[in-house]
Design a protein around this motif. Structure first.
Motif, PDB file in Angstrom:
ATOM      1  N   THR A   1       0.836  -1.193   0.000  1.00 53.45           N
ATOM      2  CA  THR A   1       0.000   0.000   0.000  1.00 53.45           C
ATOM      3  C   THR A   1       0.875   1.249   0.000  1.00 53.45           C
ATOM      4  O   THR A   1       2.092   1.192   0.256  1.00 53.45           O
ATOM      5  CB  THR A   1      -0.904   0.045   1.242  1.00 53.45           C
ATOM      6  N   LEU A   2       0.256   2.375  -0.299  1.00 51.80           N
ATOM      7  CA  LEU A   2       0.968   3.655  -0.229  1.00 51.80           C
ATOM      8  C   LEU A   2       1.508   3.877   1.183  1.00 51.80           C
ATOM      9  O   LEU A   2       2.633   4.362   1.368  1.00 51.80           O
ATOM     10  CB  LEU A   2       0.033   4.802  -0.621  1.00 51.80           C
ATOM     11  N   ARG A   3       0.727   3.517   2.173  1.00 57.32           N
ATOM     12  CA  ARG A   3       1.145   3.709   3.566  1.00 57.32           C
ATOM     13  C   ARG A   3       2.373   2.873   3.884  1.00 57.32           C
ATOM     14  O   ARG A   3       3.309   3.368   4.527  1.00 57.32           O
ATOM     15  CB  ARG A   3      -0.006   3.343   4.504  1.00 57.32           C
ATOM     16  N   GLU A   4       2.391   1.616   3.427  1.00 54.36           N
ATOM     17  CA  GLU A   4       3.530   0.744   3.713  1.00 54.36           C
ATOM     18  C   GLU A   4       4.801   1.262   3.034  1.00 54.36           C
ATOM     19  O   GLU A   4       5.883   1.251   3.648  1.00 54.36           O
ATOM     20  CB  GLU A   4       3.218  -0.680   3.246  1.00 54.36           C
ATOM     21  N   ALA A   5       4.672   1.727   1.790  1.00 55.28           N
ATOM     22  CA  ALA A   5       5.838   2.286   1.104  1.00 55.28           C
ATOM     23  C   ALA A   5       6.308   3.561   1.797  1.00 55.28           C
ATOM     24  O   ALA A   5       7.509   3.808   1.938  1.00 55.28           O
ATOM     25  CB  ALA A   5       5.497   2.573  -0.355  1.00 55.28           C
ATOM     26  N   GLY A   6       5.340   4.369   2.264  1.00 58.69           N
ATOM     27  CA  GLY A   6       5.691   5.595   2.966  1.00 58.69           C
ATOM     28  C   GLY A   6       6.414   5.334   4.275  1.00 58.69           C
ATOM     29  O   GLY A   6       7.392   6.006   4.605  1.00 58.69           O
TER      30      GLY A   6
ATOM     31  N   LEU B   1      10.048   4.636   3.810  1.00 59.08           N
ATOM     32  CA  LEU B   1      10.854   5.836   3.570  1.00 59.08           C
ATOM     33  C   LEU B   1      10.748   6.850   4.704  1.00 59.08           C
ATOM     34  O   LEU B   1      11.356   7.915   4.623  1.00 59.08           O
ATOM     35  CB  LEU B   1      10.402   6.524   2.270  1.00 59.08           C
ATOM     36  N   GLN B   2       9.962   6.509   5.701  1.00 60.71           N
ATOM     37  CA  GLN B   2       9.663   7.449   6.787  1.00 60.71           C
ATOM     38  C   GLN B   2       8.975   8.700   6.231  1.00 60.71           C
ATOM     39  O   GLN B   2       9.270   9.825   6.616  1.00 60.71           O
ATOM     40  CB  GLN B   2      10.932   7.817   7.572  1.00 60.71           C
ATOM     41  N   ARG B   3       8.060   8.439   5.312  1.00 60.87           N
ATOM     42  CA  ARG B   3       7.243   9.487   4.716  1.00 60.87           C
ATOM     43  C   ARG B   3       5.783   9.076   4.839  1.00 60.87           C
ATOM     44  O   ARG B   3       5.473   7.970   5.283  1.00 60.87           O
ATOM     45  CB  ARG B   3       7.580   9.676   3.222  1.00 60.87           C
ATOM     46  N   THR B   4       4.882   9.937   4.425  1.00 61.01           N
ATOM     47  CA  THR B   4       3.458   9.607   4.448  1.00 61.01           C
ATOM     48  C   THR B   4       3.063   8.909   3.149  1.00 61.01           C
ATOM     49  O   THR B   4       3.747   9.019   2.123  1.00 61.01           O
ATOM     50  CB  THR B   4       2.595  10.866   4.605  1.00 61.01           C
ATOM     51  N   GLY B   5       1.938   8.223   3.214  1.00 56.62           N
ATOM     52  CA  GLY B   5       1.412   7.616   1.999  1.00 56.62           C
ATOM     53  C   GLY B   5       1.084   8.662   0.947  1.00 56.62           C
ATOM     54  O   GLY B   5       1.217   8.418  -0.259  1.00 56.62           O
TER      55      GLY B   5
ATOM     56  N   VAL C   1      17.854   9.235  -4.176  1.00 51.36           N
ATOM     57  CA  VAL C   1      18.085   8.405  -2.998  1.00 51.36           C
ATOM     58  C   VAL C   1      16.798   7.716  -2.562  1.00 51.36           C
ATOM     59  O   VAL C   1      16.811   6.545  -2.147  1.00 51.36           O
ATOM     60  CB  VAL C   1      18.695   9.230  -1.843  1.00 51.36           C
ATOM     61  N   ASP C   2      15.665   8.422  -2.662  1.00 47.71           N
ATOM     62  CA  ASP C   2      14.388   7.817  -2.306  1.00 47.71           C
ATOM     63  C   ASP C   2      13.975   6.766  -3.339  1.00 47.71           C
ATOM     64  O   ASP C   2      13.412   5.725  -2.991  1.00 47.71           O
ATOM     65  CB  ASP C   2      13.300   8.883  -2.191  1.00 47.71           C
ATOM     66  N   ALA C   3      14.266   7.051  -4.611  1.00 47.00           N
ATOM     67  CA  ALA C   3      13.956   6.073  -5.655  1.00 47.00           C
ATOM     68  C   ALA C   3      14.753   4.794  -5.437  1.00 47.00           C
ATOM     69  O   ALA C   3      14.223   3.680  -5.577  1.00 47.00           O
ATOM     70  CB  ALA C   3      14.256   6.666  -7.034  1.00 47.00           C
ATOM     71  N   ALA C   4      16.025   4.928  -5.059  1.00 45.38           N
ATOM     72  CA  ALA C   4      16.867   3.757  -4.812  1.00 45.38           C
ATOM     73  C   ALA C   4      16.317   2.931  -3.651  1.00 45.38           C
ATOM     74  O   ALA C   4      16.294   1.691  -3.703  1.00 45.38           O
ATOM     75  CB  ALA C   4      18.302   4.194  -4.527  1.00 45.38           C
ATOM     76  N   ALA C   5      15.842   3.614  -2.613  1.00 45.16           N
ATOM     77  CA  ALA C   5      15.288   2.907  -1.453  1.00 45.16           C
ATOM     78  C   ALA C   5      14.017   2.139  -1.842  1.00 45.16           C
ATOM     79  O   ALA C   5      13.809   1.001  -1.410  1.00 45.16           O
ATOM     80  CB  ALA C   5      14.995   3.896  -0.328  1.00 45.16           C
TER      81      ALA C   5
END
Length: 284
Positions: free
Chosen positions: A28-33, A36-40, A56-60
């Motif tokens: 889910t968007l939430r799980e991906a967020g 990355l320690q970001r929001t969905g 860097v976020d794309a690589a993660a």
């Protein structure tokens, strides 16, 4: 003439590929967020291209999605880097439509360009005087400086034909585009000479569809097919009074068929060169 930059085509492309990867992993968007320690919501903005993702976020995210193939990772990370890279075309971003900036970026990435010109000659083959006459006629509200910047941008785009590894350009031109006296006879003589000289380049093919061939496969008008390196598929670009349109996948297949049929209706490369020379002599 310029507009707010908005969502770029390259940001949309990368965002869609990241979304496909996430959905393939059933995340889910939430799980991906959270990864990355970001929001969905932030992940959603990455995927729609509203906010360009950092490399860097794309690589993660590629790590999270299990993308291990070196070639695929490199391609996606290169694209992520280009979202924030300032190419020469970005210096025109305040003076040109964002769709024009996207086109310049695509042309610089392209391996091949196949274009049909139904009303005016292909932009990559136009002379300065021809371009200037076009902009002056079509954009009465533009200031002199804006027109000059637009002319400069189109001329800069033409460098893809003469760079170290030039793009391969195949152009099919309706006789109507050759006959319209943009800028007058003197400008057209220079423009026809430009076509003749371009046709001598090993990476440029020019074909003409004469009036004598009658109806052809694209009465709707001009378009360009842009061939890119894998994993990107060939895309199509069309212009209208309302702005540029980019087509992918099935829509492109139809235009590829149209282009092939246009080529069948056209003169050979040699016959086309002779046709252009004859027109140049008539105007001289």
């Amino acid at each position: 003439m310029g507009e707010a930059r908005g969502v770029t085509l390259r940001a949309q492309w990368l965002g869609q590929m990241l979304r496909d990867l996430r959905e393939d992993k059933r995340l889910t968007l939430r799980e991906a967020g959270e990864y990355l320690q970001r929001t969905g919501a932030t992940i959603s903005r990455f995927e729609t291209g509203v906010y360009p993702i950092r490399r860097v976020d794309a690589a993660a995210l590629l790590d999270l999605y299990g993308v291990e193939d070196p070639g695929r990772r490199d391609t996606l990370l290169q694209l992520a880097g280009e979202l924030w890279h300032t190419g020469w075309w970005e210096t025109y971003s305040k003076d040109a439509w964002s769709s024009t900036i996207d086109l310049a970026w695509l042309e610089n990435r392209a391996l091949t360009l196949r274009t049909f010109a139904g009303l005016v000659l292909p932009g990559l083959l136009q002379t300065r005087d021809y371009i200037l006459s076009l902009f002056q006629a079509a954009n009465s509200e533009m200031k002199e400086r804006e027109i000059e910047r637009a002319v400069e941008l189109r001329l800069e785009r033409q460098r893809v034909l003469v760079r170290e590894e030039p793009v391969r350009l195949s152009a099919i031109i309706d006789e109507a585009a050759l006959r319209r006296p943009i800028g007058g006879a003197q400008v057209m003589v220079g423009q026809l000479k430009r076509l003749r000289e371009a046709a001598e380049l090993s990476n440029v093919d020019i074909r003409v569809i004469p009036f004598s061939r009658g109806a052809h496969a694209s009465p709707e008008g001009s378009f360009t097919l842009i061939g890119l390196e894998e994993p990107f598929s060939e895309i199509a670009h069309t212009e209208s009074a309302g702005g540029a349109i980019y087509l992918e996948r099935g829509d492109v297949d139809r235009l590829i068929d149209v282009y092939d049929r246009l080529q069948e209706s056209s003169l050979s490369v040699e016959e086309s060169a002779a046709f252009i020379v004859a027109m140049e002599k008539d105007l001289s």
